[in-house]
Design a protein around this motif. Structure first.
Motif, mmCIF file in Angstrom:
data_model
loop_
_atom_site.group_PDB
_atom_site.id
_atom_site.type_symbol
_atom_site.label_atom_id
_atom_site.label_comp_id
_atom_site.label_asym_id
_atom_site.label_seq_id
_atom_site.Cartn_x
_atom_site.Cartn_y
_atom_site.Cartn_z
ATOM 1 N N THR A 1 -50.688 37.199 -23.027
ATOM 2 C CA THR A 1 -50.310 38.586 -23.342
ATOM 3 C C THR A 1 -48.914 38.675 -23.960
ATOM 4 O OG1 THR A 1 -51.643 39.257 -21.435
ATOM 5 C CG2 THR A 1 -50.374 40.966 -22.454
ATOM 6 N N GLY B 1 -40.482 22.263 -15.158
ATOM 7 C CA GLY B 1 -40.731 23.699 -15.313
ATOM 8 C C GLY B 1 -42.200 23.959 -15.594
ATOM 9 N N GLY C 1 -43.449 24.818 -20.256
ATOM 10 C CA GLY C 1 -43.939 23.616 -19.588
ATOM 11 C C GLY C 1 -45.451 23.496 -19.635
HETATM 12 C C1 LIG Z 1 -40.603 41.246 -17.673
HETATM 13 C C2 LIG Z 1 -40.685 40.332 -18.857
HETATM 14 C C3 LIG Z 1 -41.580 40.611 -19.883
HETATM 15 C C4 LIG Z 1 -41.695 39.758 -20.989
HETATM 16 N N1 LIG Z 1 -42.582 40.073 -21.974
HETATM 17 C C5 LIG Z 1 -42.715 39.262 -23.049
HETATM 18 C C6 LIG Z 1 -43.675 39.540 -24.059
HETATM 19 O O1 LIG Z 1 -44.397 40.534 -23.996
HETATM 20 N N2 LIG Z 1 -43.794 38.666 -25.113
HETATM 21 C C7 LIG Z 1 -43.020 37.543 -25.183
HETATM 22 O O2 LIG Z 1 -43.163 36.787 -26.143
HETATM 23 N N3 LIG Z 1 -42.082 37.253 -24.238
HETATM 24 C C8 LIG Z 1 -41.910 38.084 -23.180
HETATM 25 N N4 LIG Z 1 -40.990 37.775 -22.204
HETATM 26 C C9 LIG Z 1 -40.211 36.531 -22.309
HETATM 27 C C10 LIG Z 1 -41.019 35.340 -21.774
HETATM 28 O O3 LIG Z 1 -41.544 35.637 -20.516
HETATM 29 C C11 LIG Z 1 -40.167 34.091 -21.695
HETATM 30 O O4 LIG Z 1 -39.591 33.855 -22.943
HETATM 31 C C12 LIG Z 1 -40.998 32.873 -21.292
HETATM 32 O O5 LIG Z 1 -41.476 33.000 -19.987
HETATM 33 C C13 LIG Z 1 -40.175 31.602 -21.434
HETATM 34 O O6 LIG Z 1 -40.907 30.502 -21.002
HETATM 35 P P1 LIG Z 1 -40.147 29.282 -20.302
HETATM 36 O O7 LIG Z 1 -41.182 28.267 -20.013
HETATM 37 O O8 LIG Z 1 -38.974 28.913 -21.097
HETATM 38 O O9 LIG Z 1 -39.569 29.906 -18.964
HETATM 39 P P2 LIG Z 1 -40.335 30.450 -17.691
HETATM 40 O O10 LIG Z 1 -41.631 31.019 -18.058
HETATM 41 O O11 LIG Z 1 -39.351 31.295 -16.982
HETATM 42 O O12 LIG Z 1 -40.628 29.145 -16.836
HETATM 43 C C14 LIG Z 1 -39.632 28.304 -16.344
HETATM 44 C C15 LIG Z 1 -40.114 27.734 -15.036
HETATM 45 O O13 LIG Z 1 -39.327 26.620 -14.680
HETATM 46 C C16 LIG Z 1 -39.098 26.657 -13.300
HETATM 47 N N5 LIG Z 1 -37.903 25.848 -13.022
HETATM 48 C C17 LIG Z 1 -36.618 26.143 -13.342
HETATM 49 N N6 LIG Z 1 -35.802 25.166 -12.940
HETATM 50 C C18 LIG Z 1 -36.576 24.230 -12.358
HETATM 51 C C19 LIG Z 1 -36.308 22.975 -11.734
HETATM 52 N N7 LIG Z 1 -35.057 22.498 -11.642
HETATM 53 N N8 LIG Z 1 -37.342 22.264 -11.230
HETATM 54 C C20 LIG Z 1 -38.620 22.736 -11.329
HETATM 55 N N9 LIG Z 1 -38.925 23.912 -11.903
HETATM 56 C C21 LIG Z 1 -37.914 24.653 -12.409
HETATM 57 C C22 LIG Z 1 -38.930 28.122 -13.012
HETATM 58 O O14 LIG Z 1 -39.123 28.397 -11.639
HETATM 59 C C23 LIG Z 1 -40.020 28.712 -13.888
HETATM 60 O O15 LIG Z 1 -41.249 28.778 -13.207
HETATM 61 C C24 LIG Z 1 -40.864 38.607 -21.082
HETATM 62 C C25 LIG Z 1 -39.951 38.345 -20.049
HETATM 63 C C26 LIG Z 1 -39.853 39.186 -18.938
HETATM 64 C C27 LIG Z 1 -38.870 38.862 -17.856
#
Ligand SMILES: Cc1cc2nc3c(=O)[nH]c(=O)nc-3n(C[C@H](O)[C@H](O)[C@H](O)COP(=O)(O)OP(=O)(O)OC[C@H]3O[C@@H](n4cnc5c(N)ncnc54)[C@H](O)[C@@H]3O)c2cc1C
Lengths: 159, 392
Positions: free
Chosen positions: A87, B7, B12
């Motif tokens: 989504t 992550g 991830g």
């Molecule tokens: C409310 C909200 C709505 C959003 N809506 C949109 C949208 O509609 N469209 C869009 O494109 N983007 C949206 N975003 C942005 C999007 O959610 C993020 O850009 C995306 O989740 C990034 O992915 P990521 O894997 O970098 O981080 P995350 O999805 O945050 O995942 C990182 C994971 O790593 C884990 N972690 C961290 N450190 C460690 C460690 N040392 N050891 C093990 N695990 C660890 C964390 O617990 C987490 O589960 C939204 C964000 C929010 C907050």
């Protein structure tokens, strides 16, 4: 190769009876609920201004834009794989037809042509929605947007 | 060859997905995930306002990946040993790698003002925040601080739940990083008309209360509040890479166009890293889900032996806020200016939609629209393809 069939939409013929919307929702989820339908009739001041439903563009902007591998063209149909979709809604931003919508919990829904026997077409009493070979839609009356998108995509060849 | 992914969020999980898609042996993939199952933050607001089960936020492919045989360690990575090529976990165990992918995401930024430590202040960022807000009962007064995409979606979800919501935004306009003034002022009027209180150009100076929140002090005035939700942006979560030699820029991991960091065989994607803007070629920090997934795919390609470089990202954003459709493709005027361009804006207005195209030397570089009817139709797709044709 099987001829590609798509929906041919004529909003002039639509009287907003909603049969297509209810049939779509029933086919998809077993209940009658507008939010579960993949087709939407948009009425403003008593006039049908749009029937928002997927035209199965090929190449399709939504497929090009999806980074999650959730949208793909399969047998001439644009299909959405729910299990891969997060989504992010990038597809909604580039859909020329406003045809991808959010359902419950942010789940995205779009027309999949019911696998080849669209429920909306079966129940449409006025002929506003027909299921016809794609080449007929192109040569016959076609929404101006659909025409430009096709020419446009041919010109640049997608991503 | 073993690949370890730190992550289990979008970056991830989709790295693991694309690795398996490109033929990497699932059993050689290990995901270290502090949170499990993986979920999508993109669904938090809907699940909250529609009172649905948390299951709706889960990302469907995790079951598929488990079935294929990837390994998951539900735990926290504590240290990266780049010379020994291993990750040390909290609790003492360790795991070696040939390739490492850092996808630790971001952390919510909370402004350094008085009172942020009081009970009943929170962020709107993860599943823990969702759980807290799901427990809310009764007609509460909620202050949402920050009128970006997350703030406004949270605010309208909370309003739908029956709370009285007031939004505070330091900048002159709402959605300051997303759309430009002609659109944001129309959107503000629309949302205000729907009963959302929005104060722009209003910096919150202090959260008032003793132990629990009682109010919010802004522009010298105190408004009563029972809960304060901070939606004041995201910062990279990169404590883990300190002292590893992995290069960062203002806390974000610098990656090249293959998703690789400054250290060989270590990659990064998502909210912990920078990304590339397609139009200007510049490095940018864009904490967005599709950016994380884009680099996940590039990284998986490179790990599986196909050298692949990204041309960069064209932002493609849609959000429904209180019934208004917000679309943004490419650069906004403001973002283009911040990237060193001298753009111009041309806007069109109909009864139910305002849309603007951003130009740089007569070439379209962005498009933004706010629509107020049920119809979501605009020219974003055309500008999206124009940008790809002109700049790729
Ligand atoms: C409310 C909200 C709505 C959003 N809506 C949109 C949208 O509609 N469209 C869009 O494109 N983007 C949206 N975003 C942005 C999007 O959610 C993020 O850009 C995306 O989740 C990034 O992915 P990521 O894997 O970098 O981080 P995350 O999805 O945050 O995942 C990182 C994971 O790593 C884990 N972690 C961290 N450190 C460690 C460690 N040392 N050891 C093990 N695990 C660890 C964390 O617990 C987490 O589960 C939204 C964000 C929010 C907050």
């Amino acid at each position: 190769m099987v001829a590609k069939y798509i929906l041919d939409i004529d909003i002039e013929k639509c009287n907003a009876c909603m049969r297509c919307v209810f049939a779509c929702s029933l086919a998809r989820s077993g209940v009658i609920d507008e939010r579960q339908a993949m087709i939407k009739i948009i009425v403003e001041k008593g006039i049908v201004i749009d029937i928002a439903v997927c035209r199965h563009c090929d190449p399709a902007p939504c497929v090009n834009v999806c980074e999650f591998d959730a949208l793909r063209v399969e047998d001439g149909r644009v299909v959405l794989d729910q299990s891969r979709c997060t989504t992010c809604k990038a597809c909604i931003s580039v859909c020329p037809f406003g045809a991808i919508r959010e359902s419950y919990g942010g789940e995205l829904v779009k027309c999949d042509l019911c696998g080849g026997d669209p429920a909306c077409v079966r129940v449409c009493p006025t002929g506003a929605i027909k299921y016809v070979p794609a080449h007929m839609v192109k040569t016959r009356r076609i929404s101006s947007v659909a025409k430009t998108i096709h020419e446009y995509l041919e010109k640049i060849g997608g991503r | 060859m073993k690949t370890v992914i730190i992550g289990g969020g979008i970056g991830g999980i989709y790295t693991a997905y694309y690795l398996t898609k490109y033929g990497y042996t699932p059993n050689n993939i290990t995901v270290i995930a502090a949170e499990w199952p993986p979920y999508s933050k993109h669904r938090l607001a809907e699940v909250l306002s529609e009172k649905l089960s948390i299951d709706y936020t889960y990302i469907g492919i995790y079951n598929l990946l488990l079935d294929k045989g990837i390994n998951v360690i539900h735990g926290v990575a504590d240290k990266i040993d780049v010379t020994g090529k291993k990750v040390l976990l909290k609790g003492g165990s360790e795991i070696t790698y040939d390739n490492l992918v850092i996808a630790t995401g971001g952390k919510p930024f909370i402004p350094p003002i008085k009172g942020v430590e009081l009970d009943n202040t929170m962020s709107f960022y993860d599943i823990g925040d969702l759980r807290k807000l799901m427990r809310i009962r009764g007609p509460l007064r909620i202050a949402v601080i920050g009128a970006g995409l997350v703030g406004l979606t949270a605010a309208s979800a909370l309003k739908k739940m029956g709370a009285t919501v007031t939004v505070y935004e330091l900048m002159e306009d709402i959605l300051p990083g997303v759309i430009d003034k002609p659109l944001s002022s129309k959107l503000k009027n629309y949302l205000s008309g729907k009963g959302l209180r929005i104060h722009t150009g209003t910096g919150v100076e202090e959260i008032i209360g003793d132990r629990r929140v009682k109010g919010v002090k802004a522009s010298g005035r105190i408004d009563p509040a029972d809960i304060v939700v901070f939606t004041t942006g995201v910062r990279p979560n990169t404590d883990l890479v300190k002292d590893t030699g992995i290069e960062t820029v203002r806390g974000a991991i610098r990656i090249n166009r293959s998703g690789a960091t400054s250290i060989k065989n270590i990659y990064a994607t998502g909210d912990c890293a920078l990304s590339h803007d397609l139009i200007t070629g510049k490095e940018v920090y864009r904490p967005l889900g599709f950016v994380a997934a884009h680099y996940a795919r590039i990284i998986a390609r490179n790990i599986t032996g196909t050298k692949k470089e990204t041309r960069g990202i064209v932002p493609t954003i849609y959000e429904n806020i209180g019934g208004a459709h917000i679309v943004r493709v490419g650069l906004s005027l403001k973002e283009a200016e911040s990237l060193g361009l001298s753009p111009t804006l041309r806007c069109e207005e109909t009864i139910d939609q305002i849309s603007c195209t951003v130009f740089e030397e007569r070439r379209p570089i962005g498009y933004e629209a706010v629509g107020f009817s049920e119809r979501i139709r605009n020219k974003a797709w055309q500008v999206y393809y124009d940008i790809h044709t002109l700049f790729s």
